[in-house]
Write a protein that holds these residues in place. Structure first.
Motif, PDB file in Angstrom:
ATOM      1  N   ALA A 186      40.221  26.893  31.492  1.00 44.89           N
ATOM      2  CA  ALA A 186      38.927  27.207  32.110  1.00 44.89           C
ATOM      3  C   ALA A 186      39.126  27.972  33.411  1.00 44.89           C
ATOM      4  O   ALA A 186      38.418  28.949  33.685  1.00 44.89           O
ATOM      5  CB  ALA A 186      38.132  25.928  32.353  1.00 44.89           C
ATOM      6  N   GLY A 219      38.157  31.729  33.512  1.00 53.31           N
ATOM      7  CA  GLY A 219      37.031  31.852  34.432  1.00 53.31           C
ATOM      8  C   GLY A 219      37.257  32.878  35.521  1.00 53.31           C
ATOM      9  O   GLY A 219      36.307  33.472  36.038  1.00 53.31           O
ATOM     10  N   ARG A 220      38.494  33.100  35.874  1.00 54.19           N
ATOM     11  CA  ARG A 220      38.821  34.089  36.913  1.00 54.19           C
ATOM     12  C   ARG A 220      38.531  35.515  36.457  1.00 54.19           C
ATOM     13  O   ARG A 220      38.236  36.373  37.279  1.00 54.19           O
ATOM     14  CB  ARG A 220      40.302  33.989  37.296  1.00 54.19           C
ATOM     15  CG  ARG A 220      40.637  32.754  38.077  1.00 54.19           C
ATOM     16  CD  ARG A 220      42.114  32.669  38.310  1.00 54.19           C
ATOM     17  NE  ARG A 220      42.561  33.792  39.124  1.00 54.19           N
ATOM     18  CZ  ARG A 220      43.364  33.687  40.155  1.00 54.19           C
ATOM     19  NH1 ARG A 220      43.824  32.510  40.505  1.00 54.19           N
ATOM     20  NH2 ARG A 220      43.727  34.742  40.835  1.00 54.19           N
TER      21      ARG A 220
END
Length: 117
Positions: A96, A100-101
């Motif tokens: 995640a 997510g980055r």
């Protein structure tokens, strides 16, 4: 200092300091295609983030600093891609973070460009 500029400078300064205080996680995402030691690149990118943070913080250099921040966010994208690729089989929490980055770069670039205006 404008609040958006202060926030951007604070984010960059915090991340820049982390490159020196806890360099190992950053070493692991340096693209293998770069010459030399990953630690050298970690320190160079940390120094760049600190310099850009200082430029964003000062009104006379804010525009140039914010444009440099946008460029920096573009430049570190390959490291974020590497992290996502390396962590694709990691725990759900690590995946995640890594994935997510990737979409986070776009709003960071937009933030920097907004500060530059």
């Amino acid at each position: 200092m404008r609040r958006d500029a202060a926030g951007l400078a604070g984010l960059l300064a915090t991340t820049g300091v982390l490159h020196f205080v806890a360099p190992k996680p950053f070493d692991g995402i340096v693209p293998r295609s770069l010459p030399g030691s990953p630690r050298t690149w970690t320190y160079l990118s940390g120094a760049a983030e600190l310099a850009v943070a200082g430029a964003v913080a000062h009104p006379r250099t804010r525009r140039a600093g914010a444009l440099a921040a946008a460029a920096l966010f573009v430049a570190v994208f390959p490291a974020n891609v590497r992290m996502a690729a390396d962590w694709r089989h990691a725990s759900p929490a690590k995946r995640a973070v890594a994935f997510g980055r990737l979409p986070l770069q776009a709003p960071l670039i937009a933030w920097a460009l907004r500060v530059a205006r």
